[in-house]
Design a protein around this motif. Structure first.
Motif, PDB file in Angstrom:
ATOM      1  N   ILE A 355      10.770  14.901  -1.377  1.00  0.00           N
ATOM      2  CA  ILE A 355      10.184  15.406  -2.614  1.00  0.00           C
ATOM      3  C   ILE A 355       9.059  16.390  -2.301  1.00  0.00           C
ATOM      4  O   ILE A 355       8.547  16.453  -1.182  1.00  0.00           O
ATOM      5  N   GLY A 356       8.665  17.137  -3.309  1.00  0.00           N
ATOM      6  CA  GLY A 356       7.537  18.058  -3.198  1.00  0.00           C
ATOM      7  C   GLY A 356       7.124  18.500  -4.586  1.00  0.00           C
ATOM      8  O   GLY A 356       7.576  17.953  -5.593  1.00  0.00           O
ATOM      9  N   GLY A 357       6.273  19.498  -4.671  1.00  0.00           N
ATOM     10  CA  GLY A 357       5.901  20.081  -5.950  1.00  0.00           C
ATOM     11  C   GLY A 357       5.243  19.115  -6.903  1.00  0.00           C
ATOM     12  O   GLY A 357       4.385  18.297  -6.527  1.00  0.00           O
ATOM     13  N   ALA A 358       5.661  19.180  -8.174  1.00  0.00           N
ATOM     14  CA  ALA A 358       5.031  18.394  -9.237  1.00  0.00           C
ATOM     15  C   ALA A 358       5.195  16.899  -9.007  1.00  0.00           C
ATOM     16  O   ALA A 358       4.284  16.117  -9.313  1.00  0.00           O
ATOM     17  N   GLU A 359       6.354  16.503  -8.462  1.00  0.00           N
ATOM     18  CA  GLU A 359       6.570  15.079  -8.231  1.00  0.00           C
ATOM     19  C   GLU A 359       5.602  14.547  -7.189  1.00  0.00           C
ATOM     20  O   GLU A 359       5.039  13.446  -7.333  1.00  0.00           O
ATOM     21  N   GLU A 360       5.332  15.302  -6.163  1.00  0.00           N
ATOM     22  CA  GLU A 360       4.368  14.892  -5.148  1.00  0.00           C
ATOM     23  C   GLU A 360       2.957  14.843  -5.737  1.00  0.00           C
ATOM     24  O   GLU A 360       2.182  13.913  -5.453  1.00  0.00           O
ATOM     25  N   GLU A 361       2.601  15.822  -6.577  1.00  0.00           N
ATOM     26  CA  GLU A 361       1.277  15.843  -7.206  1.00  0.00           C
ATOM     27  C   GLU A 361       1.047  14.601  -8.063  1.00  0.00           C
ATOM     28  O   GLU A 361      -0.039  14.004  -8.037  1.00  0.00           O
ATOM     29  N   ARG A 362       2.068  14.205  -8.818  1.00  0.00           N
ATOM     30  CA  ARG A 362       1.926  13.009  -9.664  1.00  0.00           C
ATOM     31  C   ARG A 362       1.679  11.768  -8.825  1.00  0.00           C
ATOM     32  O   ARG A 362       0.888  10.887  -9.216  1.00  0.00           O
ATOM     33  N   ALA A 367      -1.943   7.504  -6.590  1.00  0.00           N
ATOM     34  CA  ALA A 367      -2.592   6.863  -5.441  1.00  0.00           C
ATOM     35  C   ALA A 367      -4.111   6.860  -5.607  1.00  0.00           C
ATOM     36  O   ALA A 367      -4.788   5.865  -5.301  1.00  0.00           O
ATOM     37  N   ALA A 368      -4.683   7.978  -6.082  1.00  0.00           N
ATOM     38  CA  ALA A 368      -6.133   8.055  -6.292  1.00  0.00           C
ATOM     39  C   ALA A 368      -6.587   7.029  -7.318  1.00  0.00           C
ATOM     40  O   ALA A 368      -7.639   6.368  -7.151  1.00  0.00           O
ATOM     41  N   GLU A 369      -5.806   6.883  -8.372  1.00  0.00           N
ATOM     42  CA  GLU A 369      -6.150   5.896  -9.409  1.00  0.00           C
ATOM     43  C   GLU A 369      -6.015   4.475  -8.882  1.00  0.00           C
ATOM     44  O   GLU A 369      -6.809   3.587  -9.241  1.00  0.00           O
ATOM     45  N   ALA A 370      -5.034   4.226  -8.033  1.00  0.00           N
ATOM     46  CA  ALA A 370      -4.780   2.874  -7.533  1.00  0.00           C
ATOM     47  C   ALA A 370      -5.940   2.342  -6.704  1.00  0.00           C
ATOM     48  O   ALA A 370      -6.234   1.137  -6.735  1.00  0.00           O
ATOM     49  N   GLY A 375     -13.112  10.932  -5.393  1.00  0.00           N
ATOM     50  CA  GLY A 375     -12.821  12.360  -5.364  1.00  0.00           C
ATOM     51  C   GLY A 375     -11.557  12.678  -6.141  1.00  0.00           C
ATOM     52  O   GLY A 375     -11.043  11.857  -6.907  1.00  0.00           O
ATOM     53  N   SER A 376     -11.045  13.876  -5.947  1.00  0.00           N
ATOM     54  CA  SER A 376      -9.875  14.324  -6.709  1.00  0.00           C
ATOM     55  C   SER A 376      -8.586  14.072  -5.944  1.00  0.00           C
ATOM     56  O   SER A 376      -8.564  13.995  -4.705  1.00  0.00           O
ATOM     57  N   ALA A 377      -7.493  13.984  -6.694  1.00  0.00           N
ATOM     58  CA  ALA A 377      -6.174  13.850  -6.088  1.00  0.00           C
ATOM     59  C   ALA A 377      -5.826  15.107  -5.295  1.00  0.00           C
ATOM     60  O   ALA A 377      -5.139  15.041  -4.268  1.00  0.00           O
ATOM     61  N   GLN A 378      -6.291  16.255  -5.772  1.00  0.00           N
ATOM     62  CA  GLN A 378      -6.026  17.505  -5.062  1.00  0.00           C
ATOM     63  C   GLN A 378      -6.649  17.484  -3.674  1.00  0.00           C
ATOM     64  O   GLN A 378      -6.031  17.909  -2.694  1.00  0.00           O
ATOM     65  N   PHE A 379      -7.886  16.962  -3.578  1.00  0.00           N
ATOM     66  CA  PHE A 379      -8.533  16.858  -2.273  1.00  0.00           C
ATOM     67  C   PHE A 379      -7.719  15.957  -1.348  1.00  0.00           C
ATOM     68  O   PHE A 379      -7.508  16.270  -0.168  1.00  0.00           O
ATOM     69  N   LEU A 380      -7.257  14.828  -1.859  1.00  0.00           N
ATOM     70  CA  LEU A 380      -6.478  13.897  -1.035  1.00  0.00           C
ATOM     71  C   LEU A 380      -5.218  14.555  -0.493  1.00  0.00           C
ATOM     72  O   LEU A 380      -4.886  14.408   0.693  1.00  0.00           O
ATOM     73  N   ALA A 381      -4.511  15.282  -1.351  1.00  0.00           N
ATOM     74  CA  ALA A 381      -3.274  15.933  -0.925  1.00  0.00           C
ATOM     75  C   ALA A 381      -3.541  16.945   0.182  1.00  0.00           C
ATOM     76  O   ALA A 381      -2.795  17.012   1.178  1.00  0.00           O
ATOM     77  N   GLN A 382      -4.603  17.723   0.036  1.00  0.00           N
ATOM     78  CA  GLN A 382      -4.910  18.730   1.043  1.00  0.00           C
ATOM     79  C   GLN A 382      -5.416  18.096   2.331  1.00  0.00           C
ATOM     80  O   GLN A 382      -5.082  18.551   3.429  1.00  0.00           O
ATOM     81  N   PHE A 423      -4.498   7.246   1.280  1.00  0.00           N
ATOM     82  CA  PHE A 423      -3.308   7.707   2.007  1.00  0.00           C
ATOM     83  C   PHE A 423      -2.275   6.586   2.089  1.00  0.00           C
ATOM     84  O   PHE A 423      -1.073   6.811   1.894  1.00  0.00           O
ATOM     85  N   GLU A 424      -2.738   5.369   2.382  1.00  0.00           N
ATOM     86  CA  GLU A 424      -1.814   4.236   2.493  1.00  0.00           C
ATOM     87  C   GLU A 424      -1.156   3.939   1.151  1.00  0.00           C
ATOM     88  O   GLU A 424       0.043   3.602   1.096  1.00  0.00           O
ATOM     89  N   ALA A 425      -1.918   4.054   0.067  1.00  0.00           N
ATOM     90  CA  ALA A 425      -1.337   3.829  -1.262  1.00  0.00           C
ATOM     91  C   ALA A 425      -0.261   4.867  -1.552  1.00  0.00           C
ATOM     92  O   ALA A 425       0.790   4.557  -2.138  1.00  0.00           O
ATOM     93  N   PHE A 426      -0.506   6.093  -1.151  1.00  0.00           N
ATOM     94  CA  PHE A 426       0.467   7.159  -1.372  1.00  0.00           C
ATOM     95  C   PHE A 426       1.736   6.915  -0.560  1.00  0.00           C
ATOM     96  O   PHE A 426       2.851   6.963  -1.099  1.00  0.00           O
ATOM     97  N   THR A 427       1.585   6.633   0.730  1.00  0.00           N
ATOM     98  CA  THR A 427       2.764   6.474   1.595  1.00  0.00           C
ATOM     99  C   THR A 427       3.535   5.194   1.284  1.00  0.00           C
ATOM    100  O   THR A 427       4.766   5.190   1.312  1.00  0.00           O
ATOM    101  N   SER A 428       2.834   4.129   0.967  1.00  0.00           N
ATOM    102  CA  SER A 428       3.548   2.880   0.649  1.00  0.00           C
ATOM    103  C   SER A 428       4.317   3.019  -0.661  1.00  0.00           C
ATOM    104  O   SER A 428       5.416   2.458  -0.811  1.00  0.00           O
ATOM    105  N   GLY A 429       3.758   3.762  -1.613  1.00  0.00           N
ATOM    106  CA  GLY A 429       4.476   4.002  -2.864  1.00  0.00           C
ATOM    107  C   GLY A 429       5.757   4.785  -2.636  1.00  0.00           C
ATOM    108  O   GLY A 429       6.796   4.511  -3.251  1.00  0.00           O
ATOM    109  N   LEU A 430       5.700   5.767  -1.730  1.00  0.00           N
ATOM    110  CA  LEU A 430       6.901   6.530  -1.400  1.00  0.00           C
ATOM    111  C   LEU A 430       7.941   5.644  -0.719  1.00  0.00           C
ATOM    112  O   LEU A 430       9.140   5.694  -1.045  1.00  0.00           O
ATOM    113  N   GLU A 431       7.494   4.833   0.229  1.00  0.00           N
ATOM    114  CA  GLU A 431       8.427   3.961   0.941  1.00  0.00           C
ATOM    115  C   GLU A 431       9.116   2.989  -0.004  1.00  0.00           C
ATOM    116  O   GLU A 431      10.321   2.731   0.118  1.00  0.00           O
TER     117      GLU A 431
END
Length: 724
Positions: A355-362, A367-370, A375-382, A423-431
């Motif tokens: 995945i990428g784009g808007a789906e990755e941003e969501r 993950a930031a909310e979890a 900080g911002s979700a944009q900062f985390l992604a970068q 980061f762990e919340a983001f990757t575990s959600g993807l897995e």
């Protein structure tokens, strides 16, 4: 047996000729194939004619059709004529009488100059130039140095009158092209030694010592491999006439051939250069060279960034390599597709959709909310992209100790563990949902190849990379792991000025060292000098990081076009509807002037703008289709796509529309300066490069339009933004 050869300048203008004129060229060439020289001179159908008041008795005309004439170089010695130009009758004569040929005493090649125009231009400069000789443009180069680089006495005399680069550009269309290129390099303060190495040395034929017979045109024509194309088969000529730009794939400039067909490089090699300098063609020819030396069961990976470029590379490879079985030993695919193949074929790897784009941003927002990240979700992604994936960090400890150089936002030690939890919340959600991001796919594929314990080794003998400037470090690690480290392992083609994504790379840190095997090309073979100069103004003065690790930034100094024409047309509209009406009118003008619809491209910043353009052209009964055409779309149609999708492509005429404030730069694509100053600057530069890329897709005609206020990129570059 006589021959009719072709000046490469004639080949570049073939697309402007109608079918009956092209047939006339073919018929004339056939006459040379079957007649003696005496028969040709007496042939009333060919009508080889001397010109009254010609500057050069070697310049003559031949009949192409009842209305069109060819201007040829007809030397007194030998039997090879060179077709220089095809024009309507009166224009052919007017052009021919002004030309003068000569033989360069250094390169031993035939040269052509517009002697009549030079004679008109020079006296006013000689009379009006009051500046002392030491302050003139080429005062830092002696006459002896100029002569050693192949500049003859006539050109030296004229060049000595020039005081600035603008005057040189005024003279440029009329000087001998190879000599002019040398002067342009020297005007940019490129050293005599470097000019010799880059431009002159490879033009000197083997054994090129001793006195030069300046009347021996037969020998000189054979030495003019940089400009004269000798066609020996009718099939080859048909291919050139039917597909005019295929001439550039058949014919490489000697400097390009030297790079593409070098017997071997001792390690990774890199070629860089601006748009239209032939990097992709060089990469394709390098594949052809490597194929000729493959052993049994060895394969080549030819990779690039987008699917549209993959299609273009496959087409180019088919044109260059006739043997289908040999071509089948080359895998042509995007880096993302290669990464997916590695994981799909590796035993024990779970299947996950990328995945990428808007789906990755969501998912970053989630993950930031979890973890209630401050900080911002944009900062985390970068941060994840530019630090974690870029450095292949696999633990919190590694991340906390990592070097964050290049990131413009401060991150306290106390906040780093919290960032890692996000980061762990983001990757575990993807897995959990059996997903990966595209860059995660490349990172995991690189690990699979690096940790391979099957004994099979890397899958390729050679990897050739086109559009390399946009690859992320994770993708570079994958490509490094795809081929053993040995001679001719990686061949890299790219242009930092076309970097439209914000990947930051140190090839040296990734184990890819190209020092001593890196070449920069500066001559554009696609766009006219007028289009190129206008487009280059968008980037001049902006620091561009090179792909390789050097002490200097990438520069556009010396970047010049081999072609001349008109500059871009600009159009300011009051609203989008009016802008689209003007676009339809412009496309109709191009088509009515003889441009095929398939040779027209329309680039937009947003897909919705392209959709509106498609609807407007369709309503105007102008055949149009999206860049990714469907089977039901017309073949001969205007192509419409986003600026990102236009990357690496080229068209005879290009319209870049919607260049207004709020589109370029696009606010959502720009990181706020207070969040990350360095990322903010990188994002702005990527948006500038995007516009630069779109504009340099054009060969002959560029049209730029906007509604409302023009983009700040135009005004900041000093572009005149009033209607053309």
């Amino acid at each position: 047996m006589p021959h009719l050869a072709f000046d490469i300048g004639f080949c570049t203008e073939l697309h402007k000729l109608q079918a009956d004129v092209k047939k006339g060229v073919f018929d004339a060439w056939q006459r040379f194939q079957v007649r003696t020289l005496t028969q040709l001179l007496a042939d009333p159908g060919l009508h080889i004619e001397k010109l009254r008041n010609a500057r050069d008795p070697h310049i003559r005309t031949i009949r192409i059709t009842g209305f069109w004439r060819g201007v040829v170089l007809a030397p007194e010695s030998g039997d090879t004529f060179v077709l220089l130009k095809v024009l309507p009758h009166d224009k052919a004569i007017a052009w021919g009488v002004k030309q003068r040929s000569s033989i360069n005493t250094v390169t031993r090649a035939v040269e052509l100059r517009d002697a009549a125009t030079l004679d008109q231009l020079t006296p006013p400069h000689e009379e009006k130039t009051e500046a002392p000789s030491e302050s003139r443009l080429l005062a830092h180069v002696s006459d002896g140095e100029l002569a050693s680089l192949g500049i003859d006495a006539d050109t030296i005399r004229r060049a000595r009158t020039l005081t600035d680069k603008e005057q040189l550009e005024a003279f440029a269309p009329f000087f001998p092209p190879d000599q002019c290129e040398v002067l342009q390099y020297l005007a940019e303060r490129i050293s005599v030694e470097e000019v010799w190495r880059e431009l002159v040395a490879h033009r000197v034929p083997a054994g090129g010592t001793g006195a030069v017979d300046e009347t021996d045109y037969d020998t000189a024509i054979r030495h003019t491999v940089s400009r004269i194309l000798l066609v020996t088969a009718s099939e080859e000529l048909h291919d050139i006439l039917d597909k005019p730009f295929s001439a550039w794939r058949i014919f490489l400039h000697p400097s390009q051939r030297r790079i593409a067909y070098r017997p071997s490089y001792s390690g990774p090699a890199q070629v860089s250069g601006g748009p239209g300098t032939g990097k992709t063609v060089v990469a394709l020819h390098r594949v052809k060279h490597l194929l000729a030396h493959l052993r049994d069961d060895e394969r080549i990976l030819l990779t690039t960034y987008t699917n549209a470029l993959v299609t273009s590379l496959r087409s180019g490879l088919t044109a260059l390599v006739d043997d289908e079985q040999l071509r089948d030993r080359v895998d042509v695919m995007t880096v993302d597709a290669f990464a997916s193949r590695v994981l799909t074929t590796a035993p024990g790897q779970p299947h996950r959709r990328a995945i990428g784009g808007a789906e990755e941003e969501r998912r970053w927002t989630r993950a930031a909310e979890a973890v209630q990240y401050p900080g911002s979700a944009q900062f985390l992604a970068q941060e994840y992209k530019h630090v974690v994936l870029a450095q292949d960090l696999r633990s919190r400890e590694a991340y906390e100790a990592a070097d964050r150089a290049g990131r413009g936002s401060r991150l306290t030690p106390a906040l780093k563990p919290h960032t890692w939890r996000a980061f762990e919340a983001f990757t575990s959600g993807l897995e959990a949902d059996e997903l990966r991001t595209y860059l995660q796919t490349s990172a995991e594929a690189a690990r699979v190849l690096t940790d391979n314990d099957t004994g099979t080794g890397p899958p390729y003998r050679h990897v050739v990379i086109d559009e390399a400037q946009d690859l992320h470090p994770a993708q570079w690690r994958l490509l490094r792991a795809a081929v053993p480290a040995r001679p001719d392992d990686l061949f890299i083609a790219g242009d930092p000025h076309q970097r439209i994504y914000d990947s930051k790379v140190s090839l040296k840190a990734l184990g890819i060292k190209v020092v001593g095997r890196s070449t920069r090309m500066r001559k554009n073979y696609r766009s006219t000098q007028e289009i190129l100069a206008w487009s280059t103004a968008l980037l001049l003065g902006r620091p561009i990081d090179e792909l390789a690790d050097t002490a200097t930034a990438e520069s556009l100094l010396g970047y010049r076009s081999a072609l001349r024409g008109t500059g871009p047309a600009l159009h300011a509209a009051t609203d989008e509807a009016t802008e689209l009406d003007a676009l339809a009118d412009r496309c109709r003008e191009w088509i009515d002037s003889g441009v095929n619809p398939s040779d027209i491209g329309i680039a937009t910043r947003f897909k919705k703008t392209g959709d509106a353009a498609l609807a407007r052209l369709t309503a105007a009964e102008i055949p149009a289709r999206r860049l990714r055409a469907r089977a039901s779309d017309p073949d001969d149609a205007v192509s419409i796509g986003t600026m990102h999708a236009f990357k690496g492509l080229e068209f005879r005429c290009v319209a870049v529309i919607g260049v207004h404030d709020g589109a370029l730069p696009f606010p959502r694509a720009i990181t706020p300066e207070d969040l990350d100053r360095l990322q903010h600057e990188a994002d702005l530069l990527a948006e500038r490069c995007l516009l630069f890329v779109a504009c340099t897709r054009a060969r002959d005609g560029l049209y730029v339009s906007w509604s409302g206020e023009p983009s700040s990129f135009l005004t900041e570059a000093g572009v005149r933004v009033s209607p053309a």
